[in-house]
Write a protein that holds these residues in place. Structure first.
Motif, PDB file in Angstrom:
ATOM      1  N   GLU A 184       6.828  -6.505   9.780  1.00  0.00           N
ATOM      2  CA  GLU A 184       6.556  -5.241   9.249  1.00  0.00           C
ATOM      3  C   GLU A 184       7.303  -4.596   8.052  1.00  0.00           C
ATOM      4  N   SER A 185       6.360  -3.927   7.410  1.00  0.00           N
ATOM      5  CA  SER A 185       7.215  -3.464   6.066  1.00  0.00           C
ATOM      6  C   SER A 185       7.476  -1.978   6.305  1.00  0.00           C
ATOM      7  N   LEU A 205       2.581  -2.820  12.538  1.00  0.00           N
ATOM      8  CA  LEU A 205       3.048  -4.238  12.834  1.00  0.00           C
ATOM      9  C   LEU A 205       1.784  -5.079  12.895  1.00  0.00           C
ATOM     10  N   SER A 206       0.572  -4.955  12.489  1.00  0.00           N
ATOM     11  CA  SER A 206      -0.563  -5.737  12.452  1.00  0.00           C
ATOM     12  C   SER A 206      -0.936  -6.202  11.027  1.00  0.00           C
ATOM     13  N   GLU A 228       1.140 -10.471   1.952  1.00  0.00           N
ATOM     14  CA  GLU A 228       0.371 -10.832   3.082  1.00  0.00           C
ATOM     15  C   GLU A 228      -1.038 -10.844   3.164  1.00  0.00           C
ATOM     16  N   THR A 229      -1.481 -10.034   2.612  1.00  0.00           N
ATOM     17  CA  THR A 229      -3.226  -9.889   2.420  1.00  0.00           C
ATOM     18  C   THR A 229      -3.584  -9.914   1.176  1.00  0.00           C
ATOM     19  N   ASP A 230      -2.648  -9.904   0.061  1.00  0.00           N
ATOM     20  CA  ASP A 230      -3.002  -9.720  -1.367  1.00  0.00           C
ATOM     21  C   ASP A 230      -4.134  -8.744  -1.764  1.00  0.00           C
ATOM     22  N   ASP A 231      -3.898  -7.654  -1.085  1.00  0.00           N
ATOM     23  CA  ASP A 231      -4.203  -6.286  -1.310  1.00  0.00           C
ATOM     24  C   ASP A 231      -3.527  -5.451  -2.147  1.00  0.00           C
ATOM     25  N   ALA A 232      -3.930  -4.628  -3.071  1.00  0.00           N
ATOM     26  CA  ALA A 232      -3.300  -3.756  -3.803  1.00  0.00           C
ATOM     27  C   ALA A 232      -3.863  -2.238  -3.204  1.00  0.00           C
TER      28      ALA A 232
END
Length: 681
Positions: A184-185, A205-206, A228-232
């Motif tokens: 979690e962040s 949490l997902s 984790e997702t490489d999203d901005a």
């Protein structure tokens, strides 16, 4: 700005036993009951006792009964500046309370210790003895403690927080984010004036379980990158704090840059074009900084690498990037910038020049490098008003190895101008310790009861050590040294910070030296032997922020070089001859020379500087040199000092360069940025 994350203990009493050495006027305590004995020169200054790294020490073996006890509670507070940004020896003593022998086993010792995990960087710490030495490290000398991770969010989902990103919302409010071992962040908004948590939200949490860094666009948008997702992600902060859950306005996929690599984001405008900078964390292959026009940003889109403006090769394992408004330069926080063990550099680059001139695929040129606050630095930002650099850490030499290092540290990044650190230790007499750094609770230690009955107090060096560079003498300025048999009250701590336990003021006369830094060749200096000369490289002149430093002195092709400048004491101070004689007779007039020194190879050509007193003729009365054995570290600039009391009949004072060649042709003892100050009580 002082952040108080824990209240002062209710048991603090102003009337308990208290011993204070201000060290800004003389060498005795505030009550004049326990005077210190000096080793070395008279080294009191308005900024504190100036320990020279070679012999300066203050000591007493006359202790009050409450302090000469192994079992009594003991609280200690001091303020110190360390005049070296690399390790001087394996252990330099700032304050020792313990055995008066070669072991110097302490009930409590505060020092600058050899912490192999911090790569020869001076690190503050505690030592205590209870059958063996227990050591606790307090962090790098030039990084103040800025903010401990809020206790309310220290753990979640059975995991301990890893502090990551930060963003200043204004001068008194900071946003910090951390992840819980990728489960979690969470984000917290904190009031820096008192440490109050003003709000928080979660990314759930997902997904987005490793938010790494934050940045603000010129249009006010707030962005973060997720490892984790490489999203901005563009975040609506107000809505997120109001709901307790992240409200995401824009999701921009950067997975074509790599998998699990996004760790830094910043925005910059060059020649009218706004770019987003994306830094990658890669440990074993080429690491990139991408420069992408912000016109490429689109909600739901996946960025294509071919649409970049440029990309530059970076040092490895970048953890965060930020643009400093005061100089327009890009600062990059790393675990390391090579394949070696963590060296935690903060690299500095001219990103505008790189975007304009460095070819796509070229290496980002590094202007200089500073030391980060631990082996595990994270995101990096600059405070909007103090201009201090703030960096998060997720451990000292391993992730989550020390709760005190789950924190954010602050530094002006002026390596050659040390910051004053405030260190407080509270021991309750029953094995329990609390450590406070720069007004903030740092950490604790339990179950360690010292067995030493103190026989001495030593400041600046070990109690029984003889003079020598490797014998544990500190290169530091030390003041407001206080000891008490209970915790300090708020009023006492305020008085220690303000220096009000010393009612008297020491007068400092800064002598105007002609050409103190070799910027005008050897103008102003008279060579008495050999010949003073200058050079500009190998090594480079020392760096100091805001100072144009292009040259330094050396001894030329001479076996021995001595050069001087001479000053009238009366002219420099404005004192009459009668006042000068009176102050000399009472021991109330002395001078301190300061300079920076290094040499070519660390094995030859020692040097020093000196203070010479002369009468009105002028005939020499006494010549005092600093230790001539000093070689320094190989092409590393170290600040030195020498103090000497004026002799009876003194009317003039010389400041002297001395360089002694022991090998080769050139006399490779290098000096720079010389100062001379006369002190009077």
């Amino acid at each position: 700005m002082i952040i108080q994350t824990m209240p002062y203990p209710a048991a603090a009493e102003d009337y308990a036993n208290l011993l204070v050495y201000p060290l800004t006027y003389d060498e005795t305590d505030k009550d004049g009951a326990y005077a210190l004995t000096r080793s070395g020169g008279m080294a009191i200054t308005p900024s504190g006792f100036e320990a020279d790294g070679f012999q300066n020490r203050l000591k007493t073996t006359s202790l009050p009964a409450w302090l000469a006890s192994s079992t009594n509670a003991l609280s200690v507070n001091l303020r110190a500046k360390v005049w070296a940004n690399t390790r001087h020896t394996t252990r330099d003593v700032l304050l020792s309370i313990g055995n008066d022998d070669a072991t110097a086993n302490p009930k409590l010792e505060i020092g600058i210790f050899d912490d192999d995990e911090m790569r020869n960087t001076p690190v503050f710490g505690l030592r205590t003895y209870n059958g063996s030495i227990t050591t606790r490290y307090f962090g790098i000398a030039n990084w103040r403690y800025g903010l401990r991770w809020p206790t309310v969010g220290l753990t979640a989902n059975g995991e301990t927080v890893r502090p990551q990103g930060l963003l200043f919302l204004d001068s008194d409010t900071i946003l910090v984010s951390g992840h819980y071992n990728d489960t979690e962040s969470r984000v917290y908004k904190i009031d820096l004036t008192d440490g109050t948590v003003l709000g928080s939200f979660t990314f759930g949490l997902s997904t987005y379980r490793h938010v790494a860094a934050w940045a603000r666009r010129a249009n006010g948008e707030v962005w973060c990158v997720d490892y984790e997702t490489d999203d901005a992600l563009e975040i609506d902060l107000d809505a997120s704090f109001a709901s307790g859950t992240a409200v995401i306005n824009t999701t921009w996929n950067l997975s074509n840059l790599g998998t699990n690599v996004l760790t830094g984001i910043e925005f910059v405008t060059v020649s009218g074009t706004e770019y987003v900078l994306i830094a990658l964390y890669i440990g074993s292959s080429t690491t990139w900084l991408y420069v992408i026009p912000t016109t490429q940003i689109a909600d739901g889109a996946t960025f294509a690498i071919a649409n970049r403006h440029k990309r530059f090769v970076l040092g490895r394992q970048c953890q965060g990037i930020t643009l400093r408004q005061s100089d327009g330069l890009l600062y990059l926080s790393h675990n390391t910038n090579s394949t070696s063990a963590n060296t935690c550099p903060i690299d500095v680059a001219n990103i505008s020049a790189a975007i304009t001139s460095t070819p796509d695929g070229g290496t980002l040129a590094i202007l200089r490098t500073h030391q980060g606050p631990s082996q595990y630095p994270e995101d990096i930002k600059f405070h909007p008003t103090t201009n201090e650099c703030w960096v998060g850490t997720e451990g000292r030499d391993a992730v989550i190895d020390n709760e005190g290092f789950l924190a954010y540290w602050r530094s002006p990044l002026t390596d050659n101008k040390p910051v004053e650190r405030d260190i407080r230790i509270d021991y309750d007499g029953a094995g329990n310790w609390e450590f406070w750094l720069d007004g903030l609770f740092f950490d604790d230690l339990n179950g360690v009861s010292p067995t030493i009955m103190p026989g001495q107090i030593s400041i600046g060096g070990p109690p029984a050590a003889s003079a020598g560079w490797a014998n544990g003498f500190a290169l530091a300025s030390i003041r407001s040294v206080a000891m008490k048999d209970s915790t300090f009250s708020a009023a006492e701590l305020a008085a220690l910070e303000a220096g009000t336990y010393e009612p008297n003021t020491l007068t400092a006369y800064n002598v105007t030296i002609t050409n103190p830094g070799a910027e005008s060749g050897t103008t102003g200096w008279t060579s008495e032997s050999g010949g003073l000369s200058t050079r500009t490289s190998n090594p480079d002149p020392r760096y100091e922020e805001g100072v144009a430093n292009t040259a330094y002195f050396f001894g030329g092709p001479n076996a021995a070089t001595v050069a001087r400048q001479r000053f009238s004491i009366a002219t420099a101070t404005g004192l009459s001859t009668g006042e000068i004689d009176s102050k000399i007779a009472s021991g109330d007039l002395w001078a301190t020379a300061r300079w920076w020194q290094t040499n070519f190879d660390e094995t030859a050509d020692p040097g020093t500087m000196g203070i010479r007193y002369l009468n009105g003729t002028p005939t020499t009365l006494a010549t005092n040199y600093g230790a001539v054995t000093f070689l320094g570290m190989n092409q590393y600039w170290m600040r030195r000092s020498l103090s000497a009391a004026a002799n009876s009949g003194s009317r003039n004072i010389d400041i002297l360069h001395r360089m002694d060649r022991t090998s080769g042709t050139n006399n490779d003892s290098y000096h720079d940025d010389v100062t001379l100050t006369i002190y009077a009580r």
